[in-house]
Design a protein around this motif. Sequence first.
Motif, PDB file in Angstrom:
ATOM      1  N   THR A 160       0.831  -1.198   0.000  1.00  0.00           N
ATOM      2  CA  THR A 160       0.000   0.000   0.000  1.00  0.00           C
ATOM      3  C   THR A 160       0.870   1.254   0.000  1.00  0.00           C
ATOM      4  N   GLN A 161       0.563   2.159  -0.902  1.00  0.00           N
ATOM      5  CA  GLN A 161       1.285   3.421  -0.983  1.00  0.00           C
ATOM      6  C   GLN A 161       0.322   4.504  -1.459  1.00  0.00           C
ATOM      7  N   ARG A 162       0.427   5.668  -0.838  1.00  0.00           N
ATOM      8  CA  ARG A 162      -0.333   6.839  -1.271  1.00  0.00           C
ATOM      9  C   ARG A 162       0.610   8.025  -1.304  1.00  0.00           C
ATOM     10  N   MET A 163       0.419   8.910  -2.266  1.00  0.00           N
ATOM     11  CA  MET A 163       1.242  10.109  -2.384  1.00  0.00           C
ATOM     12  C   MET A 163       0.315  11.301  -2.541  1.00  0.00           C
ATOM     13  N   ILE A 164       0.630  12.378  -1.828  1.00  0.00           N
ATOM     14  CA  ILE A 164      -0.096  13.630  -2.010  1.00  0.00           C
ATOM     15  C   ILE A 164       0.907  14.731  -2.319  1.00  0.00           C
ATOM     16  N   ARG A 165       0.583  15.503  -3.330  1.00  0.00           N
ATOM     17  CA  ARG A 165       1.388  16.668  -3.701  1.00  0.00           C
ATOM     18  C   ARG A 165       0.514  17.887  -3.467  1.00  0.00           C
ATOM     19  N   LYS A 166       1.012  18.791  -2.640  1.00  0.00           N
ATOM     20  CA  LYS A 166       0.264  20.008  -2.310  1.00  0.00           C
ATOM     21  C   LYS A 166       1.261  21.154  -2.223  1.00  0.00           C
ATOM     22  N   GLY A 167       1.074  22.154  -3.077  1.00  0.00           N
ATOM     23  CA  GLY A 167       2.031  23.259  -3.115  1.00  0.00           C
ATOM     24  C   GLY A 167       3.408  22.710  -3.449  1.00  0.00           C
ATOM     25  N   PRO A 168       4.429  23.164  -2.727  1.00  0.00           N
ATOM     26  CA  PRO A 168       5.784  22.704  -3.031  1.00  0.00           C
ATOM     27  C   PRO A 168       6.157  21.400  -2.319  1.00  0.00           C
ATOM     28  N   TYR A 169       5.190  20.755  -1.653  1.00  0.00           N
ATOM     29  CA  TYR A 169       5.517  19.586  -0.839  1.00  0.00           C
ATOM     30  C   TYR A 169       4.912  18.307  -1.408  1.00  0.00           C
ATOM     31  N   LYS A 170       5.640  17.228  -1.199  1.00  0.00           N
ATOM     32  CA  LYS A 170       5.199  15.895  -1.610  1.00  0.00           C
ATOM     33  C   LYS A 170       5.395  14.957  -0.432  1.00  0.00           C
ATOM     34  N   TYR A 171       4.305  14.306  -0.017  1.00  0.00           N
ATOM     35  CA  TYR A 171       4.343  13.345   1.079  1.00  0.00           C
ATOM     36  C   TYR A 171       3.942  11.980   0.533  1.00  0.00           C
ATOM     37  N   VAL A 172       4.713  10.953   0.889  1.00  0.00           N
ATOM     38  CA  VAL A 172       4.423   9.591   0.453  1.00  0.00           C
ATOM     39  C   VAL A 172       4.254   8.705   1.678  1.00  0.00           C
ATOM     40  N   ASN A 175      -8.313   3.111   7.386  1.00  0.00           N
ATOM     41  CA  ASN A 175      -8.139   2.615   8.752  1.00  0.00           C
ATOM     42  C   ASN A 175      -6.692   2.233   9.027  1.00  0.00           C
ATOM     43  N   GLN A 176      -6.069   1.586   8.074  1.00  0.00           N
ATOM     44  CA  GLN A 176      -4.659   1.213   8.194  1.00  0.00           C
ATOM     45  C   GLN A 176      -3.795   2.470   8.326  1.00  0.00           C
ATOM     46  N   TYR A 177      -4.047   3.463   7.508  1.00  0.00           N
ATOM     47  CA  TYR A 177      -3.288   4.703   7.535  1.00  0.00           C
ATOM     48  C   TYR A 177      -3.443   5.414   8.887  1.00  0.00           C
ATOM     49  N   LYS A 178      -4.687   5.527   9.335  1.00  0.00           N
ATOM     50  CA  LYS A 178      -4.935   6.186  10.630  1.00  0.00           C
ATOM     51  C   LYS A 178      -4.219   5.453  11.763  1.00  0.00           C
ATOM     52  N   ARG A 179      -4.284   4.130  11.752  1.00  0.00           N
ATOM     53  CA  ARG A 179      -3.648   3.348  12.809  1.00  0.00           C
ATOM     54  C   ARG A 179      -2.125   3.516  12.798  1.00  0.00           C
ATOM     55  N   LEU A 180      -1.541   3.539  11.614  1.00  0.00           N
ATOM     56  CA  LEU A 180      -0.080   3.596  11.498  1.00  0.00           C
ATOM     57  C   LEU A 180       0.503   4.999  11.593  1.00  0.00           C
ATOM     58  N   ARG A 181      -0.215   6.026  11.097  1.00  0.00           N
ATOM     59  CA  ARG A 181       0.387   7.350  10.995  1.00  0.00           C
ATOM     60  C   ARG A 181      -0.346   8.458  11.732  1.00  0.00           C
ATOM     61  N   MET A 182      -1.602   8.242  12.067  1.00  0.00           N
ATOM     62  CA  MET A 182      -2.373   9.308  12.690  1.00  0.00           C
ATOM     63  C   MET A 182      -2.629   9.039  14.173  1.00  0.00           C
ATOM     64  N   GLY A 183      -2.216   7.852  14.646  1.00  0.00           N
ATOM     65  CA  GLY A 183      -2.495   7.401  15.990  1.00  0.00           C
ATOM     66  C   GLY A 183      -1.894   8.226  17.018  1.00  0.00           C
ATOM     67  N   TYR A 218      10.487  20.463   9.548  1.00  0.00           N
ATOM     68  CA  TYR A 218       9.352  20.179   8.672  1.00  0.00           C
ATOM     69  C   TYR A 218       8.206  19.500   9.422  1.00  0.00           C
ATOM     70  N   GLY A 219       8.253  19.507  10.747  1.00  0.00           N
ATOM     71  CA  GLY A 219       7.237  18.841  11.552  1.00  0.00           C
ATOM     72  C   GLY A 219       5.826  19.321  11.289  1.00  0.00           C
ATOM     73  N   SER A 220       5.631  20.621  11.210  1.00  0.00           N
ATOM     74  CA  SER A 220       4.279  21.151  10.971  1.00  0.00           C
ATOM     75  C   SER A 220       3.816  20.849   9.544  1.00  0.00           C
ATOM     76  N   ILE A 221       4.735  20.889   8.597  1.00  0.00           N
ATOM     77  CA  ILE A 221       4.405  20.545   7.209  1.00  0.00           C
ATOM     78  C   ILE A 221       3.997  19.076   7.135  1.00  0.00           C
ATOM     79  N   LEU A 222       4.744  18.210   7.810  1.00  0.00           N
ATOM     80  CA  LEU A 222       4.424  16.783   7.818  1.00  0.00           C
ATOM     81  C   LEU A 222       3.024  16.557   8.389  1.00  0.00           C
ATOM     82  N   SER A 223       2.716  17.197   9.502  1.00  0.00           N
ATOM     83  CA  SER A 223       1.379  17.054  10.099  1.00  0.00           C
ATOM     84  C   SER A 223       0.290  17.525   9.139  1.00  0.00           C
TER      85      SER A 223
END
Length: 99
Positions: free
Chosen positions: A27-39, A91-99, A67-72
Amino acid sequence: MLDGQELPDWPDSIVTEGAGLEGVMYTQRMIRKGPYKYVFNCGDLDELYDLSKDRHELDNRIDDPDYGSILSEMRQALADWMVHHEDGALNQYKRLRMG
């Protein structure tokens, strides 16, 4: 858009989804927003790039406290997109990264 006209409903980000190659499910998701890319890389280290300074994505800023605030913000933007699109990995994403 090419004539300089504004499009009021144009999204401020883009998301891609990956589910692995051949017989390997990943499983992989990528979001590009403004000058930032999070995978989001399930089961591996995530990636965060500041494309205004690193257009070739050579410097992963995921653990950089500057980059902590950008990551959040990017993680929340991805979660919001996943909710809106009823993404099965939410659900997997929330459990692993948003918990």
